[in-house]
Write an enzyme that holds these catalytic residues in place. Structure first.
Site, PDB file in Angstrom:
ATOM      1  N   CYS A 338       0.801  -1.235   0.000  1.00 38.64           N
ATOM      2  CA  CYS A 338       0.000   0.000   0.000  1.00 38.64           C
ATOM      3  C   CYS A 338       0.831   1.282   0.000  1.00 38.64           C
ATOM      4  CB  CYS A 338      -1.047   0.002   1.109  1.00 38.64           C
ATOM      5  SG  CYS A 338      -0.810  -1.172   2.425  1.00 38.64           S
ATOM      6  N   ARG A 367       7.589 -10.858   5.382  1.00 33.54           N
ATOM      7  CA  ARG A 367       7.267 -10.692   6.798  1.00 33.54           C
ATOM      8  C   ARG A 367       7.981 -11.770   7.596  1.00 33.54           C
ATOM      9  NH1 ARG A 367       0.793  -9.431   6.266  1.00 33.54           N
ATOM     10  NH2 ARG A 367       1.022  -7.800   4.694  1.00 33.54           N
ATOM     11  N   ASP A 387      -2.814  -8.145  -4.689  1.00 35.18           N
ATOM     12  CA  ASP A 387      -3.178  -6.916  -4.002  1.00 35.18           C
ATOM     13  C   ASP A 387      -3.805  -5.907  -4.967  1.00 35.18           C
ATOM     14  OD1 ASP A 387      -3.314  -5.491  -1.714  1.00 35.18           O
ATOM     15  OD2 ASP A 387      -1.169  -5.173  -1.488  1.00 35.18           O
ATOM     16  N   HIS A 389      -5.499  -1.641  -4.596  1.00 33.53           N
ATOM     17  CA  HIS A 389      -6.003  -0.540  -3.795  1.00 33.53           C
ATOM     18  C   HIS A 389      -6.904   0.319  -4.657  1.00 33.53           C
ATOM     19  CE1 HIS A 389      -2.412  -1.900  -1.648  1.00 33.53           C
ATOM     20  NE2 HIS A 389      -3.226  -1.780  -0.624  1.00 33.53           N
ATOM     21  N   LYS A 473     -14.563  -3.701   7.691  1.00 31.47           N
ATOM     22  CA  LYS A 473     -14.111  -4.634   6.647  1.00 31.47           C
ATOM     23  C   LYS A 473     -15.078  -5.780   6.463  1.00 31.47           C
ATOM     24  CE  LYS A 473     -11.346  -7.418   9.778  1.00 31.47           C
ATOM     25  NZ  LYS A 473     -10.188  -8.279   9.964  1.00 31.47           N
ATOM     26  N   HIS A 519      -8.512  -1.647   0.549  1.00 29.77           N
ATOM     27  CA  HIS A 519      -7.527  -2.712   0.309  1.00 29.77           C
ATOM     28  C   HIS A 519      -8.319  -3.983   0.009  1.00 29.77           C
ATOM     29  CE1 HIS A 519      -4.404  -0.570   2.896  1.00 29.77           C
ATOM     30  NE2 HIS A 519      -5.503  -0.041   3.337  1.00 29.77           N
TER      31      HIS A 519
END
Lengths: 649, 649
Positions: A338, A367, A387, A389, A473, A519
């Site tokens: 993002c 990560r 992903d 956005h 969400k 997102h």
């Protein structure tokens, strides 16, 4: 007079203090038989504990997590009791529940070791004790008495645990001849436990610290019905067969290398092809929905993540910063895409007419996870998010949400995930201070999500207080072929990053406004999704997706040329086909390719070479007869078309 | 008697010591006019310096680098002389040649600054001095005398340089009234310099160290003919227009963000699409040639690069290692993909029948460059290689080389790079100790490359001693539309990594053998290749490749619906089409889309909407008349087909 408020808002009145079992009984005998524990004003209690004043309650049965927790918690105590029978002097650490079942960390008397056979012996003892229908009773004890009690048993593990508790909060639970320190709650008696399986033994350091003594961890699972254990064991057996790590190896989809690093998957040719198929599929769908692909680097300046807030929140637990040989710069492996996308949004000014901007990237992120937490493709240190956005105006939010739901439906349909649920996570209306963004915007966003789900006919559950601090969400959970739940796609509204990155658009009023950011990642990550897909399909991917759709098997080397001709013809017809040219017997070739889950095995010998045909065999199903090359090409292309029909284009 | 051996092996005899000019004159008057300097036994000398004993020589003219170096070196002295005329007391640092031209770092007298106008004045003085045909003479001087001489001029810069030289090696060059410390060589006199342009002024720290004084760096370029300068200036002007950074911005292909980090390109939607087209094109070609795609992470354990040898060689100058919060692991951003691919090769055993294995990846790698070295997409810190590694047997090397050459030819053809050269880099036969791998293998590999080039009819130059220590290679250089050279694809043989990673295959003799590895990247990197392509085509990409093939321009908002209909029709026909729906005058829309280099502009108004047609305009070329939607679709698809015909499938 005690007023008991039920979850649906109805209130029942009782003349005097009442316990969970009695409340259930006042509703129905069936419920009284099924109920395992009770939530009283949010805390889970024993069924037998009396409620002395007005309260809001919820009764828990096997179908909810709290009910199972109570059941398995009592089962852990039952196991401890049985172990103490055979191994007096055993010291008991902690005995919590896990996803399915429970364990207990124990310190066996000097020189004792548990074998498979010992587990069976303990299971039998547990069943015997369970049938005794021993009452499980709760008592409050002072800290001094509790310590004295376990000192007498020489159980320094429990003494250590007690020493950290606050006096006045300490409770014991007793059943038969066994008493354990425990917060509870527990079942009313042991007879609820009808089926028992002790599943594994492992070593575990006391309190997870490798400086401490290694204890023995015994895992178990129990059920209220014998049939449920049988079903569970079948499911476990099937799950082992479907383990994506096992199938991934058999099909040569992916692998790991100690030299490259743990948790860093290497996609082998067939796996890379599978992933590319999935990515191309989603790209096509997203193109139809007005998404634009971008590509961004896998690192970013530390300052970027300070701006986004990620550094403060996750920096310490992440892969550490990368410095440069000179110039004193600091970069981070990107943990998400993002911030990069926000920077692209900022590259030129936007008018309200330009929105929504839908920016997509198959972005690989990094990560850090502890090595003990890593697991195949489901828990990795590098993964690629599908992903995107969406930067939009408030009035576009609902429509954009609906479009994302459409995309998720297309994916579920293309991959035969027919069994899914969705959860709407909203803010806690009593704690407005926890959330950023104006209440008006929150109202609008929450309303937009609820209406979007409604208009799309989606069955949802709504959870208050489960929203992120930066926006509400929607999560999708699918059930796989074995009935296991997996969380997949998430759609997250975000008021935070547009603020932190100072994103703007010029409204029709010629003033500056903040866009809202959504997102979303329907697959979640390519790694995890492929793992779920492997376990859901047992590696038998839908024909349109599978890396190799057909393999030609010449019955001897004499027919390799004809096999090559068939393969060339099919590849030109857009059917992914290979030849197994190995100098092996046809039986062996069939077995090997069945294991690789190639959907169609085309056997060719003299008869086929003469007729220009192939002998078709469907993986796992057997013979489909003889077809000409043309017939087979039509046949397979039709099957693919039907799988994808109407999903895009 | 002096024997002079010419590059072709011929020997000329001279009665006494002879200089370069005299040798050239003995061959032809024309050569004597063109010659600028001479290599004597490998060292470049002044033409006027006498050769006292037998030697091998090579005469240098404007067409070779040594000739240009001599020319521009003398030009730097000429500029210094002119500057001293106008700015007596100026101190002179260093004055080297650059790719095109030269510069001199000077310390002007207190308070003096150079302007554009001053440069013109200096140019004029240089021309005047050049026309004087002043002889340039070389003299040897002792260190003490040299220091004394520049001390007298108060030039502490030169004194510092001299102080670091060894006595007995110090030479001066004089022309007219100007004498400079210089190793040489130089032109015989100043009259060779016919055309002069001082191109830029910049600041530069003395010896590149920011703790030192900031000097003035004056750049210039000179030519032996006035016409050459004119052509050069036109080329520079055109190169500015074609600068990929400028066009990249105009076409919104890529961008950089300070917040993300310098040298880390962000691919914007149109650039990402362009890149994907290129990648898909190469993937198709590679599939035809039996390559398999893999995907690997962007980091690797430091130990991996210790095994490969990269850490020892480049570790200090790279992005520094990434540590983990616990467990003490160390990772590196991957600077290349080969170690990961070696690890994949090792995942299962290989038989001689399985080779060659051709493993391809569009792998993004990270290499640290100092910020001052960064330049658009040509010098970046993250870039994606169109990488592949071929693991093969020695007897397959030639054939694999030929196949890689085929792939490079396909790319050059698809992208209209018609002007290219290739260089074969072999080992230095006199220094066998520099190379790893057996001499027999080297012989075979070099022979294989030479024969492969030969059989493919490739014009090559061969350089001895230019091979890497681990194997010979073949490099391709293309000339772009402005005649500039770019190095693109490389094919590199490697005996080293298979050794270091202990790669094996089982031969037909049932024994273990080492495969040979070929590294190859026809594009080199996607970033650099796109930069070259932009500058070669001025952003007018081949129709098959360009991100947007057509844009529909409604002459007013009234025709937006029809424009959308046209665009939908064309997109379904696989023509990448967008609509410019902005509420702008048609003239503005045409101008804006011309700037974006969309190949076809389709203007639609009332007439077109009624007839179901479009008015076609070719970018940069103008009107192509009216066509129906079908006609236009056929027209453009035919053009694409012709561009790609025969390149694959």
């Amino acid at each position: 007079m005690i007023k008991i408020t039920l979850p649906d808002g109805n209130v029942r009145e009782f003349a005097e203090a009442v316990n969970g079992y009695e409340i259930a009984k006042s509703i129905s005998n069936q419920l009284a038989k099924a109920v395992l524990s009770i939530s009283v004003d949010g805390a889970v209690w024993d069924l037998s504990r009396k409620i002395e004043s007005d309260a809001a309650i919820k009764l828990h049965t096997w179908t909810d997590r709290e009910g199972q927790d109570t059941f398995w918690h009592s089962s852990a105590h039952l196991m401890a009791e049985a172990i103490e029978v055979y191994y007096p002097g055993t010291k008991f650490g902690i005995g919590p529940t896990v996803d399915t079942g429970f364990y207990y960390d124990i310190d066996l008397p000097e020189g004792k070791i548990l074998s498979e056979k010992d587990l069976q012996k303990i299971e039998q003892k547990m069943l015997e004790l369970a049938r005794q229908k021993n009452e499980i009773t709760r008592s409050v004890i002072s800290k001094a008495d509790a310590i004295a009690m376990f000192a007498e048993k020489n159980d320094e593990l429990k003494q250590e645990l007690i020493s950290e508790l606050e006096d006045g909060t300490i409770t014991l639970y007793n059943q038969g001849n066994f008493t354990d320190l425990c917060r509870g709650p527990h079942l009313p008696n042991t007879s609820y436990i009808k089926a028992i399986k002790l599943t594994a033994i492992a070593g575990a350091y006391w309190r997870g610290d490798e400086k401490n003594k290694m204890l023995t961890r015994v895992y178990g699972v129990t059920f209220p019905k014998a049939k449920m254990l049988d079903e569970y064991l079948v499911m476990i057996e099937e799950a082992k067969k479907r383990d994506h790590r096992k199938i991934g190896k058999e099909m040569q989809l992916f692998g790991f290398s100690e030299a490259v690093g743990q948790g860093l998957p290497l996609w082998l040719p067939k796996g890379a092809q599978l992933r590319e198929q999935l990515e191309n599929f989603l790209k096509k769908v997203q193109k139809k929905y007005g998404y634009e692909q971008v590509m961004t680097p896998h690192i970013g300046d530390v300052k970027l993540y300070k701006t986004s807030g990620h550094y403060e929140k996750y920096g310490k637990d992440s892969f550490q910063p990368i410095t440069t040989p000179s110039e004193g710069e600091e970069y981070l492996l990107k943990p998400m895409n993002c911030p990069h996308h926000c920077e692209i949004y900022k590259m030129w000014p936007h008018s309200y007419k330009d929105l929504p901007v839908r920016m997509a990237e198959f972005g690989t992120v990094y990560r850090y996870e502890q090595s003990g937490e890593l697991h195949g493709l489901t828990r990795v240190r590098s993964f690629t998010q599908d992903d995107a956005h969406i930067f939009c105006r408030p009035d576009q939010l609902k429509d954009e949400f609906k479009k994302v739901i459409d995309i998720i439906f297309i994916i579920f349909k293309a991959l035969s995930f027919d069994n899914y649920t969705a959860q709407i996570s909203l803010r806690d209306p009593n704690k407005p201070e926890k959330y950023i963004g104006s209440p008006e915007n929150w109202d609008k966003a929450e309303q937009a999500i609820i209406e979007a789900c409604d208009e799309k006919g989606l069955n949802t559950i709504t959870e208050l207080g489960e929203a992120a601090f930066y926006g509400p969400k929607l999560d999708f959970m699918i059930k796989d072929a074995l009935g296991r739940s997996w969380q997949l796609g998430t759609i997250q509204v975000d008021y935070n990053l547009p603020d932190r990155f100072d994103l703007e658009y010029i409204g029709s009023d010629d003033k500056r406004h903040r866009p809202i950011m959504i997102h979303r990642a329907p697959f979640g990550s390519m790694e995890r999704f492929v793992a779920v897909l492997i376990e859901h399909t047992a590696g038998k991917f839908p024909l349109w997706l599978t890396p190799e759709q057909a393999v030609v098997l010449p019955i001897s080397e004499k027919y390799n040329d004809y096999a090559k001709k068939v393969s060339d013809f099919l590849n030109i017809s857009d059917i992914r086909t290979v030849v197994d040219e190995r100098n092996e017997k046809i039986g062996r070739k069939i077995r090997d390719n069945e294991l690789k889950r190639v959907p169609y095995l085309l056997i060719v010998g003299e008869k086929e070479a003469e007729a220009g045909s192939v002998s078709v065999r469907r993986q796992g199903e057997g013979d489909r007869g003889s077809m000409t090359m043309d017939e087979f090409a039509d046949f397979i292309n039709k099957e693919v078309r039907e799988q994808l029909s109407g999903l895009y284009n």
